[in-house]
Design a protein around this motif. Structure first.
Motif, PDB file in Angstrom:
ATOM      1  N   GLY A 225       0.791  -1.225   0.000  1.00  0.00           N
ATOM      2  CA  GLY A 225       0.000   0.000   0.000  1.00  0.00           C
ATOM      3  C   GLY A 225       0.826   1.278   0.000  1.00  0.00           C
ATOM      4  O   GLY A 225       0.566   2.204  -0.784  1.00  0.00           O
ATOM      5  N   PRO A 226       1.846   1.372   0.871  1.00  0.00           N
ATOM      6  CA  PRO A 226       2.637   2.613   0.923  1.00  0.00           C
ATOM      7  C   PRO A 226       3.695   2.711  -0.168  1.00  0.00           C
ATOM      8  O   PRO A 226       4.426   3.697  -0.210  1.00  0.00           O
ATOM      9  N   ALA A 227       3.817   1.707  -1.033  1.00  0.00           N
ATOM     10  CA  ALA A 227       4.946   1.647  -1.964  1.00  0.00           C
ATOM     11  C   ALA A 227       5.032   2.888  -2.850  1.00  0.00           C
ATOM     12  O   ALA A 227       6.082   3.545  -2.911  1.00  0.00           O
ATOM     13  N   ALA A 228       3.963   3.206  -3.559  1.00  0.00           N
ATOM     14  CA  ALA A 228       4.016   4.327  -4.504  1.00  0.00           C
ATOM     15  C   ALA A 228       4.243   5.667  -3.814  1.00  0.00           C
ATOM     16  O   ALA A 228       5.141   6.419  -4.217  1.00  0.00           O
ATOM     17  N   PRO A 229       3.461   6.030  -2.765  1.00  0.00           N
ATOM     18  CA  PRO A 229       3.704   7.340  -2.155  1.00  0.00           C
ATOM     19  C   PRO A 229       5.083   7.471  -1.518  1.00  0.00           C
ATOM     20  O   PRO A 229       5.718   8.524  -1.626  1.00  0.00           O
ATOM     21  N   VAL A 230       5.573   6.422  -0.874  1.00  0.00           N
ATOM     22  CA  VAL A 230       6.899   6.499  -0.258  1.00  0.00           C
ATOM     23  C   VAL A 230       7.980   6.569  -1.333  1.00  0.00           C
ATOM     24  O   VAL A 230       8.960   7.314  -1.213  1.00  0.00           O
ATOM     25  N   ALA A 231       7.814   5.810  -2.418  1.00  0.00           N
ATOM     26  CA  ALA A 231       8.790   5.845  -3.507  1.00  0.00           C
ATOM     27  C   ALA A 231       8.821   7.223  -4.169  1.00  0.00           C
ATOM     28  O   ALA A 231       9.897   7.759  -4.466  1.00  0.00           O
ATOM     29  N   VAL A 232       7.648   7.818  -4.412  1.00  0.00           N
ATOM     30  CA  VAL A 232       7.603   9.158  -5.006  1.00  0.00           C
ATOM     31  C   VAL A 232       8.228  10.176  -4.063  1.00  0.00           C
ATOM     32  O   VAL A 232       9.003  11.052  -4.482  1.00  0.00           O
ATOM     33  N   HIS A 233       7.906  10.097  -2.774  1.00  0.00           N
ATOM     34  CA  HIS A 233       8.476  11.012  -1.785  1.00  0.00           C
ATOM     35  C   HIS A 233      10.000  10.891  -1.769  1.00  0.00           C
ATOM     36  O   HIS A 233      10.717  11.900  -1.743  1.00  0.00           O
ATOM     37  N   HIS A 234      10.509   9.659  -1.789  1.00  0.00           N
ATOM     38  CA  HIS A 234      11.956   9.450  -1.807  1.00  0.00           C
ATOM     39  C   HIS A 234      12.554  10.021  -3.093  1.00  0.00           C
ATOM     40  O   HIS A 234      13.585  10.705  -3.059  1.00  0.00           O
ATOM     41  N   LEU A 235      11.929   9.763  -4.228  1.00  0.00           N
ATOM     42  CA  LEU A 235      12.438  10.232  -5.508  1.00  0.00           C
ATOM     43  C   LEU A 235      12.481  11.750  -5.572  1.00  0.00           C
ATOM     44  O   LEU A 235      13.437  12.341  -6.094  1.00  0.00           O
ATOM     45  N   HIS A 236      11.481  12.418  -5.025  1.00  0.00           N
ATOM     46  CA  HIS A 236      11.440  13.873  -5.059  1.00  0.00           C
ATOM     47  C   HIS A 236      12.509  14.494  -4.165  1.00  0.00           C
ATOM     48  O   HIS A 236      12.751  15.697  -4.255  1.00  0.00           O
ATOM     49  N   GLY A 237      13.127  13.685  -3.311  1.00  0.00           N
ATOM     50  CA  GLY A 237      14.281  14.156  -2.558  1.00  0.00           C
ATOM     51  C   GLY A 237      15.534  14.282  -3.406  1.00  0.00           C
ATOM     52  O   GLY A 237      16.557  14.803  -2.941  1.00  0.00           O
ATOM     53  N   TRP A 238      15.465  13.835  -4.659  1.00  0.00           N
ATOM     54  CA  TRP A 238      16.601  13.919  -5.583  1.00  0.00           C
ATOM     55  C   TRP A 238      16.397  14.966  -6.670  1.00  0.00           C
ATOM     56  O   TRP A 238      17.365  15.336  -7.350  1.00  0.00           O
ATOM     57  N   PHE A 239      15.169  15.425  -6.890  1.00  0.00           N
ATOM     58  CA  PHE A 239      14.866  16.307  -8.014  1.00  0.00           C
ATOM     59  C   PHE A 239      14.135  17.552  -7.532  1.00  0.00           C
ATOM     60  O   PHE A 239      13.247  17.475  -6.670  1.00  0.00           O
ATOM     61  N   GLY A 240      14.478  18.701  -8.129  1.00  0.00           N
ATOM     62  CA  GLY A 240      13.730  19.918  -7.883  1.00  0.00           C
ATOM     63  C   GLY A 240      12.367  19.868  -8.548  1.00  0.00           C
ATOM     64  O   GLY A 240      12.085  19.005  -9.380  1.00  0.00           O
ATOM     65  N   GLN A 241      11.511  20.843  -8.203  1.00  0.00           N
ATOM     66  CA  GLN A 241      10.123  20.819  -8.661  1.00  0.00           C
ATOM     67  C   GLN A 241      10.007  20.726 -10.181  1.00  0.00           C
ATOM     68  O   GLN A 241       9.235  19.935 -10.720  1.00  0.00           O
TER      69      GLN A 241
END
Length: 448
Positions: free
Chosen positions: A129-145
């Protein structure tokens, strides 16, 4: 050593190259994470006929077993999203991969029946269940808006790619070794990914700090002052993104569960032919997601906004997809049905990327994991309802084709409503300004 510390010790040009490698290396690892995630979901649809035959299940009972996957999916997505403020996302992603892999393996036992199937699907859903939101949150820690749309689209390609890669392979496994080994294979692959992530996974330079923070400290990390969750979750952008993702996930969940059965029972295709069509559809989904991401990246690199605002563009795409789904329900020609599945119906997936990036835009960095988790909580409800409602509609209809026709017309209506709402209310820049959330800058030179 963190990515930030390692990059700081290098000259500026070398540091930028190091950050780019780390950002895209993480993107590919998380793409694989999502591939395995959706391969897990694909097993039930591909093995529907042998599972129902061996366990003596009706379509309604099988739909119940598939819906069991989502029994704790939404709650887990929301609960774990709050942990992103206390626990590093690298640890959370590793734990999820281990749990969902272990949850698959009991089905290898010959004595495992309907009860075991339901229990393991519940556990698997809680872990995934948390896979997609946690993965996106982690990924956005590498990229600007402005850099996020393409990597987010790549991540969402995992949904399509998981089906495209797993459908032909698992079809062969089911035919050669039986449906139980399909569960075993995806469980073992998940364990392999967990080992790779343990060795290579790390936080990005834009990841927010852990722990409770005051509004002033939140502003200090570049995420903007904290915004009350009530204001975030009741904004037009968040509500519209949630409903759009819900509609897209309804279609996706129904397809994962029932598309092989539909193609076999209604269109007369064999199991192998149905698997090939499911694979082609997944490829079409991937092409749509990547094309959207590349167009957004091209606009960002030229320093201009897309030709159409996010809401208008996403909404019009959803409306086109809705018309295509309705046509799919009405036409009889198998070739036309396949063309619609592979082409215009795949446009529905664009909203999955748009909703993630829009919600990230209106949310301070430290609250992003929770906002994305709440988004997943809503759209995952479609995973509970869609297989169950579709199965019951087919079982309760005068014939299997009539039941599926009604089910697909319902999907078309949901997608159409989502498209209209997006055109009217999906305004991330406007809502970000209203909530006083500044744009997150890049971590260095643009990521190419």
């Amino acid at each position: 050593m963190s990515a930030t510390a390692g990059a700081a010790a290098l000259p500026a040009e070398a540091a930028g190259a190091e950050l780019r490698r780390g950002a895209w290396g993480t993107t590919w690892l998380l793409l694989t994470f999502m591939l395995v995630n959706f391969a897990d979901k694909t097993v039930m649809g591909l093995a529907a006929d042998p599972i129902r035959d061996e366990l003596g299940l009706t379509r309604g009972e099988f739909g119940t077993a598939q819906s069991a996957f989502f029994a704790l999916f939404s709650l887990a997505a929301l609960g774990v999203s709050f942990l992103t403020r206390r626990v590093r996302t690298t640890v959370l992603l590793l734990g999820m991969a281990l749990l969902w892999s272990v949850a698959q393996l009991p089905m290898l036992l010959g004595a495992a029946g309907f009860g075991t199937l339901v229990v393991t699907r519940v556990l698997l859903g809680a872990a995934e269940g948390p896979a997609a939101p946690v993965a996106v949150h982690h990924l956005h820690g590498w990229f600007g808006q402005r850099e996020r749309t393409l990597p987010t689209a790549v991540l969402m390609v995992g949904a399509a790619g998981g089906v495209a890669v797993s459908a032909p392979l698992l079809t062969v496994v089911i035919g050669a070794w039986g449906w139980r080994w399909a569960f075993g294979i995806v469980g073992l692959v998940g364990l392999v990914w967990a080992v790779c992530w343990y060795v290579r996974g790390e936080e990005g330079p834009l990841a927010p700090p852990l722990g409770r923070r005051s509004p002033s400290s939140a502003a200090g990390d570049g995420g903007g002052a904290s915004v009350p969750y009530r204001r975030l979750l009741l904004s037009g952008t968040w509500l519209t993104a949630a409903f759009g993702a819900f509609a897209a996930y309804w279609l996706l969940s129904a397809g994962l569960t029932w598309a092989p059965d539909y193609l076999h029972e209604v269109s007369g295709l064999s199991l192998r032919q149905s698997g090939a069509v499911v694979t082609a559809t997944a490829v079409g989904n991937a092409v749509v997601l990547l094309s959207h991401g590349l167009l957004a990246r091209r606009a960002s690199r030229k320093g201009r906004a897309p030709r159409l605002p996010v809401g208008l563009g996403g909404g019009l795409v959803m409306c086109v997809a809705a018309v295509s789904i309705a046509a799919f329900a009405e036409v009889d020609a198998v070739g036309v049905k396949i063309a619609l599945m592979v082409g215009p119906m795949a446009l529905t997936n664009v909203i999955l990327t748009v909703s993630q990036t829009a919600v990230a835009r209106i949310t301070p960095a430290g609250q992003r994991g929770v906002a994305l988790g709440a988004l997943a909580f809503v759209y995952a409800l479609a995973g509970i309802l869609s297989p169950l409602v579709t199965g019951r509609m087919v079982d309760g209809a005068s014939s299997v084709p009539a039941g599926y026709r009604s089910a697909y017309l319902l999907m078309a209506a949901l997608v159409a409503v989502a498209g209209v709402l997006a055109v009217c209310f999906l305004r991330p820049e406007r809502d970000a300004a209203r909530l006083d959330v500044p744009e997150t800058p890049g971590a260095g030179p643009p990521v190419h």
